[in-house]
Design a protein around this motif. Sequence first.
Motif, PDB file in Angstrom:
ATOM      1  N   SER A 140       0.828  -1.207   0.000  1.00  0.00           N
ATOM      2  CA  SER A 140       0.000   0.000   0.000  1.00  0.00           C
ATOM      3  C   SER A 140       0.860   1.252   0.000  1.00  0.00           C
ATOM      4  O   SER A 140       0.522   2.252  -0.637  1.00  0.00           O
ATOM      5  N   VAL A 141       1.974   1.213   0.731  1.00  0.00           N
ATOM      6  CA  VAL A 141       2.895   2.351   0.732  1.00  0.00           C
ATOM      7  C   VAL A 141       3.447   2.581  -0.672  1.00  0.00           C
ATOM      8  O   VAL A 141       3.533   3.713  -1.158  1.00  0.00           O
ATOM      9  N   THR A 142       3.800   1.491  -1.345  1.00  0.00           N
ATOM     10  CA  THR A 142       4.332   1.589  -2.709  1.00  0.00           C
ATOM     11  C   THR A 142       3.348   2.263  -3.653  1.00  0.00           C
ATOM     12  O   THR A 142       3.691   3.194  -4.393  1.00  0.00           O
ATOM     13  N   PHE A 145       3.535   5.877  -5.499  1.00  0.00           N
ATOM     14  CA  PHE A 145       3.493   5.888  -6.960  1.00  0.00           C
ATOM     15  C   PHE A 145       2.384   6.808  -7.455  1.00  0.00           C
ATOM     16  O   PHE A 145       2.575   7.581  -8.402  1.00  0.00           O
ATOM     17  N   ASN A 146       1.233   6.747  -6.803  1.00  0.00           N
ATOM     18  CA  ASN A 146       0.138   7.626  -7.181  1.00  0.00           C
ATOM     19  C   ASN A 146       0.495   9.089  -6.954  1.00  0.00           C
ATOM     20  O   ASN A 146       0.112   9.966  -7.735  1.00  0.00           O
ATOM     21  N   LEU A 169      10.124   1.455  -6.363  1.00  0.00           N
ATOM     22  CA  LEU A 169       9.188   1.401  -5.242  1.00  0.00           C
ATOM     23  C   LEU A 169       8.739  -0.006  -4.894  1.00  0.00           C
ATOM     24  O   LEU A 169       8.400  -0.283  -3.736  1.00  0.00           O
ATOM     25  N   LEU A 170       8.709  -0.902  -5.873  1.00  0.00           N
ATOM     26  CA  LEU A 170       8.188  -2.244  -5.616  1.00  0.00           C
ATOM     27  C   LEU A 170       8.993  -2.972  -4.544  1.00  0.00           C
ATOM     28  O   LEU A 170      10.228  -2.877  -4.508  1.00  0.00           O
ATOM     29  N   PRO A 171       8.337  -3.728  -3.651  1.00  0.00           N
ATOM     30  CA  PRO A 171       9.057  -4.553  -2.672  1.00  0.00           C
ATOM     31  C   PRO A 171       9.944  -5.575  -3.369  1.00  0.00           C
ATOM     32  O   PRO A 171       9.580  -6.138  -4.404  1.00  0.00           O
ATOM     33  N   LYS A 172      11.101  -5.806  -2.795  1.00  0.00           N
ATOM     34  CA  LYS A 172      12.085  -6.700  -3.404  1.00  0.00           C
ATOM     35  C   LYS A 172      12.112  -8.043  -2.669  1.00  0.00           C
ATOM     36  O   LYS A 172      11.938  -8.111  -1.458  1.00  0.00           O
ATOM     37  N   ARG A 173      12.331  -9.106  -3.455  1.00  0.00           N
ATOM     38  CA  ARG A 173      12.513 -10.454  -2.929  1.00  0.00           C
ATOM     39  C   ARG A 173      13.715 -11.092  -3.603  1.00  0.00           C
ATOM     40  O   ARG A 173      14.190 -10.631  -4.653  1.00  0.00           O
TER      41      ARG A 173
END
Length: 740
Positions: A386-388, A392-393, A565-569
């Motif tokens: 949601s933070v991402t 972004f928005n 911004l996307l979470p990384k794995r």
Amino acid sequence: MDLALNKVLVAPSTSASGQEPARFTVVEYEYGSDMVVLCQQIKKSPRKPFVHRIGSPIKFSHEGYRHIINWDEFSLESQGFLDGVHTQYYRDMRLSQNIPRGDGDKIKAYFDRCQKLEDKVKLKLRTVEAFEQFPQRRKAFFNGDIPTKSLQGLAKSLGVSYDFVWDTLCRYYAYGQCEDALIPAFGNCGKNTQLPADTDEARRQFPKGRGRKSKSTHAIKRIAHRGDAETVKRFKQNDLPTLQYHSMKSLCRQYNAKYATELLFEDELGNKYWDYVPEKYLTPQQFITRLEDACKNRAEFERIKRGAKEFRNKLRIKKSTVMKHVVGPSHMYEIDATVLDVHLVSKFCTEEKLVIERPILYTVIDVATTMIVGFHLSLNGANAESVTLALFNAMTEKESFCKQWGFDYRPGDWPCNHVCHTLVIDRGAEYLDKKMAALIKSKVGLTSIQITEAYVGRAKGTVEGLFNKLNRMCIHALPGALIKGRPKAKADTSNHACYTIDDLYHILVHEVIAYNKDTVVKKKLTQEHLLNGVSPTPLDLWNWGLEELMGGGKTVDPKSLMAELLPKRTGVITDSGLKLKKEKITYQTDNKKFEEFRQEIVLQRYRSGYEVEVMMLPSWNQHLWFKMGQESSDIITFEVADTNELVKNLHFSQAIEILEELSVFESNARHINAIEESIRVKRQIDIANSNIKQLRGLLRSEGKSPAKGRAENTNADRYAQAQHNASIVQSAISGLSTNN
């Protein structure tokens, strides 16, 4: 009996009261007359002088008892009204004989106290002089015939209250009709009081107790002594740190339980019988006084009394404002989340009305102008995803986003697509330290992140105030709204829910754009704004400041922004494709560049698995994204290879608790366009009526209350939202559209 002015009639001691005898001052007497004016001496509540016939019994109340005592039983004494303790204290102050030793502030406080006391005595003396200018007024006062309006007029002319005039006159006649009679007894109270050393000394000094009697037992509370102060100090040092925050009364109970109880006996079964020790027991007020004395300063006492959280949030000194560190629009953004006070229904209702969980609103706001630059609604709780999407928005154009949710967008309605210089966040679990640190190191343009102190909501006062305003203007007026503090209704508020998550997006887009255009923010105005004729609205402040102060601001390509911004794995390249580390799901792609890269990895030296960094949404497992090299702009989309092995709704921890009450944000809304507001409300009503009409024929869940089953009801909406979030990411990466 040889009566004379200012002599004192002393009543005999009565066994009923057990207190000091009543005393009556002779206020006025003419030799040979059979009438005398008397006034009873009571320091706490002075009595009015009264005319009495000599030889008749005197009726009076004393220490809560009514008495009738014959005239002959009274004794006559001469009293030196100038020898009292309070009189000596006042004289010493006026002569500066008791100047304290210490720093200048302490001495200055002493002289300020002296001057304040002297001014009060002079004011009382002027009151008496003004009253006695007319002899008939004095006689009417003694006889009880003086009109109330007469004393009220006197009080008004002197700038005092009616009670002040009444109290001054009674004290004046009861204690010698001189200036010293008007001196308050400050010399033996407050900071000048010295506690007895122990219980025995307390009993010697106050054999009949001290203070007023209890209303229930008519007992006098025991006198606190210096031994109690030492015990409370030991309790503060040793026991208080081990206790959770409690009220003062609860702490007093803890203290008495440990230091004011004793074991009477223990029976054969091991049952213990306790009793309290009267010589050690402290009342709550005594405990609070001793605890305050044990603290180094008032701040330490307030921290114990209110708790560390409330003390930091409400009582900490405000040294400066956030505007001191802000250059202009897009320089500093604040992001925060709140659970909206409205119940929603599932948009997949087919047979029955399904009430889902309340959504969480993530809002990004510009500190310099209070412009809402972006927001995101979440049904998956507070998480990094949601933070991402909220960030972004906030940092991309809004045209496609607004059109998606039914707003007729025109250029300039929401001109916010700029990357900020500083981002202010709190210590929520969704704001991961590693993620934020990587965001600073990226090429997006964000240079610093400020993490506010825990539990201090006013550290993000701009966005916190917005939540309150949004609730008042929009959310609390919607059907199904949950208003805190409202009396409980017969039916749960969720029974009135009729909006879906898509409807709420539609409503919020209209409200946010109206807020940016119409809200008046006078606190953000500067002299430079006034000289250039800038209107005090967020939109005008944003447009002017962005060009004049920030050089147009900084923008970033949506594809690059989403990649950062996307979470990384961590992923592992295998023979069959790409797998997440510690997961069994395999992802594949038709991209030729990656296939060549994978074959080279597998056929050479990394047969056991080659680790790479991938991007994914925690709530969506059908896709992940891989960037070919740090310098490359190619982002490859992977799809899950076997849909039967899907693990649905993987996401970060569920909704975090909101630990701080929303602070009130007052703003002037006189420039809000009434016509546009009516149109927005009409549009909301039309949506509600349409949905209510569709929901009217649906069945309700049997055997379930509206509050139950919401997590299960929300699953379909969660899946749809996750699918929509993934489409935003895919559109940004593909370069086709940013929000559609």
